[in-house]
Design a protein around this motif. Structure first.
Motif, short mmCIF file in Angstrom:
data_model
loop_
_atom_site.label_atom_id
_atom_site.label_comp_id
_atom_site.label_asym_id
_atom_site.label_seq_id
_atom_site.Cartn_x
_atom_site.Cartn_y
_atom_site.Cartn_z
N THR A 14 0.85 -1.18 0.00
CA THR A 14 0.00 0.00 0.00
C THR A 14 0.89 1.23 0.00
OG1 THR A 14 -0.10 -0.02 2.41
CG2 THR A 14 -1.88 -1.13 1.24
N VAL A 15 0.43 2.27 -0.65
CA VAL A 15 1.18 3.51 -0.76
C VAL A 15 0.38 4.61 -0.08
CG1 VAL A 15 2.19 5.18 -2.34
CG2 VAL A 15 2.20 2.75 -2.92
N GLY A 16 0.99 5.30 0.83
CA GLY A 16 0.33 6.41 1.52
C GLY A 16 0.55 7.71 0.76
N ALA A 17 -0.41 8.59 0.85
CA ALA A 17 -0.29 9.88 0.19
C ALA A 17 0.61 10.80 1.01
CB ALA A 17 -1.66 10.51 0.03
N ALA A 18 1.41 11.56 0.31
CA ALA A 18 2.29 12.51 0.98
C ALA A 18 1.46 13.69 1.48
CB ALA A 18 3.36 13.01 0.02
N PRO A 19 1.79 14.26 2.62
CA PRO A 19 1.03 15.42 3.11
C PRO A 19 1.23 16.61 2.18
CG PRO A 19 2.96 15.04 4.47
CD PRO A 19 2.87 13.89 3.52
N VAL A 20 0.22 17.44 2.10
CA VAL A 20 0.27 18.62 1.24
C VAL A 20 1.19 19.66 1.88
CG1 VAL A 20 -1.10 20.49 0.24
CG2 VAL A 20 -2.05 18.20 0.39
N ARG A 21 2.07 20.20 1.09
CA ARG A 21 3.02 21.21 1.58
C ARG A 21 2.29 22.54 1.78
NH1 ARG A 21 6.91 24.47 -1.70
NH2 ARG A 21 8.20 25.49 -0.15
N VAL A 22 2.55 23.20 2.88
CA VAL A 22 1.94 24.50 3.17
C VAL A 22 2.97 25.58 2.84
CG1 VAL A 22 0.96 25.98 4.94
CG2 VAL A 22 0.49 23.53 4.97
N LEU A 23 2.60 26.45 1.91
CA LEU A 23 3.48 27.54 1.49
C LEU A 23 3.35 28.70 2.47
CD1 LEU A 23 2.60 27.61 -2.32
CD2 LEU A 23 4.55 26.50 -1.25
N THR A 24 4.44 29.38 2.72
CA THR A 24 4.37 30.60 3.51
C THR A 24 3.67 31.65 2.66
OG1 THR A 24 6.48 31.46 2.71
CG2 THR A 24 6.54 30.06 4.69
N GLN A 25 3.28 32.74 3.29
CA GLN A 25 2.60 33.80 2.54
C GLN A 25 3.52 34.38 1.46
OE1 GLN A 25 1.49 36.25 5.81
NE2 GLN A 25 -0.35 35.05 6.27
N PHE A 26 4.80 34.48 1.76
CA PHE A 26 5.76 34.98 0.77
C PHE A 26 5.88 34.04 -0.42
CE2 PHE A 26 10.09 35.32 -0.93
CZ PHE A 26 10.09 36.65 -1.30
N GLU A 27 5.99 32.73 -0.13
CA GLU A 27 6.09 31.74 -1.21
C GLU A 27 4.81 31.73 -2.06
OE1 GLU A 27 8.96 28.30 0.72
OE2 GLU A 27 6.83 28.32 1.25
N ALA A 28 3.67 31.87 -1.41
CA ALA A 28 2.40 31.90 -2.14
C ALA A 28 2.33 33.14 -3.04
CB ALA A 28 1.23 31.88 -1.17
N ALA A 29 2.78 34.28 -2.52
CA ALA A 29 2.78 35.51 -3.32
C ALA A 29 3.72 35.36 -4.52
CB ALA A 29 3.20 36.70 -2.46
N LEU A 37 -0.24 37.12 -11.74
CA LEU A 37 -0.99 38.05 -10.91
C LEU A 37 -0.06 39.15 -10.41
CD1 LEU A 37 -3.75 38.60 -9.57
CD2 LEU A 37 -2.98 37.24 -7.65
N GLN A 38 -0.45 40.41 -10.65
CA GLN A 38 0.33 41.53 -10.15
C GLN A 38 -0.03 41.76 -8.69
OE1 GLN A 38 2.69 43.22 -11.60
NE2 GLN A 38 2.49 42.40 -13.67
N MET A 39 0.88 41.42 -7.79
CA MET A 39 0.61 41.57 -6.36
C MET A 39 0.77 43.04 -5.97
SD MET A 39 -0.24 38.57 -5.37
CE MET A 39 -0.24 38.69 -3.59
N ASN A 40 -0.21 43.52 -5.20
CA ASN A 40 -0.13 44.86 -4.64
C ASN A 40 -0.46 44.76 -3.16
OD1 ASN A 40 -2.95 44.67 -4.47
ND2 ASN A 40 -3.24 45.72 -6.42
N ALA A 41 -0.45 45.89 -2.46
CA ALA A 41 -0.68 45.88 -1.01
C ALA A 41 -2.05 45.31 -0.66
CB ALA A 41 -0.53 47.29 -0.46
N GLU A 42 -3.05 45.61 -1.46
CA GLU A 42 -4.40 45.11 -1.19
C GLU A 42 -4.48 43.59 -1.32
OE1 GLU A 42 -8.91 45.47 -3.02
OE2 GLU A 42 -7.37 46.84 -3.70
N LEU A 43 -3.86 43.04 -2.37
CA LEU A 43 -3.88 41.59 -2.57
C LEU A 43 -3.07 40.87 -1.50
CD1 LEU A 43 -3.62 41.27 -6.45
CD2 LEU A 43 -5.63 40.97 -5.01
N VAL A 44 -1.97 41.43 -1.09
CA VAL A 44 -1.16 40.83 -0.03
C VAL A 44 -1.95 40.82 1.28
CG1 VAL A 44 0.93 41.09 1.37
CG2 VAL A 44 1.05 41.37 -1.11
N SER A 45 -2.66 41.90 1.55
CA SER A 45 -3.49 41.97 2.75
C SER A 45 -4.60 40.93 2.70
CB SER A 45 -4.08 43.37 2.89
OG SER A 45 -4.98 43.42 3.96
N THR A 46 -5.23 40.77 1.54
CA THR A 46 -6.27 39.76 1.37
C THR A 46 -5.70 38.36 1.54
OG1 THR A 46 -7.42 41.22 -0.18
CG2 THR A 46 -8.05 38.90 -0.20
N LEU A 47 -4.52 38.11 1.00
CA LEU A 47 -3.86 36.82 1.15
C LEU A 47 -3.61 36.51 2.63
CD1 LEU A 47 -2.25 34.37 0.04
CD2 LEU A 47 -0.28 35.88 -0.10
#
Length: 81
Positions: A14-29, A37-47
């Motif tokens: 049996t093969v187990g699924a690997a856990p999903v990696r959680v990106l930091t807010q910086f990595e996600a941006a 996507l052009q990131m601006n202050a409003e989008l970063v705040s929403t993120l």
């Protein structure tokens, strides 16, 4: 004893699924910027509001869609009733 050629073998591994990696807010941006996507202050705040603990990697596309949707009402069919 060897099975005949072309015979399916039963497996017990049996093969187990690997856990999903959680990106930091910086990595996600950064990933959202790579997607165009052009990131601006409003989008970063929403993120930061939507994902204070980080963004699961498998939810990055949904986040991109959510951040690119224009809010507000739109007139459909010229507003005629």
């Amino acid at each position: 004893y060897l099975p005949k050629a072309g015979t399916a073998l039963a497996t017990t591994t049996t093969v187990g699924a690997a856990p999903v990696r959680v990106l930091t807010q910086f990595e996600a941006a950064q990933a959202l910027t790579v997607k165009g996507l052009q990131m601006n202050a409003e989008l970063v705040s929403t993120l930061r509001t939507l994902h204070p603990e980080g963004v699961p990697e498998d939810q990055l596309d949904a986040l991109y869609a959510r951040l690119t949707v224009r809010s507000g009402l739109r007139v459909v069919a010229g507003g005629a009733s």
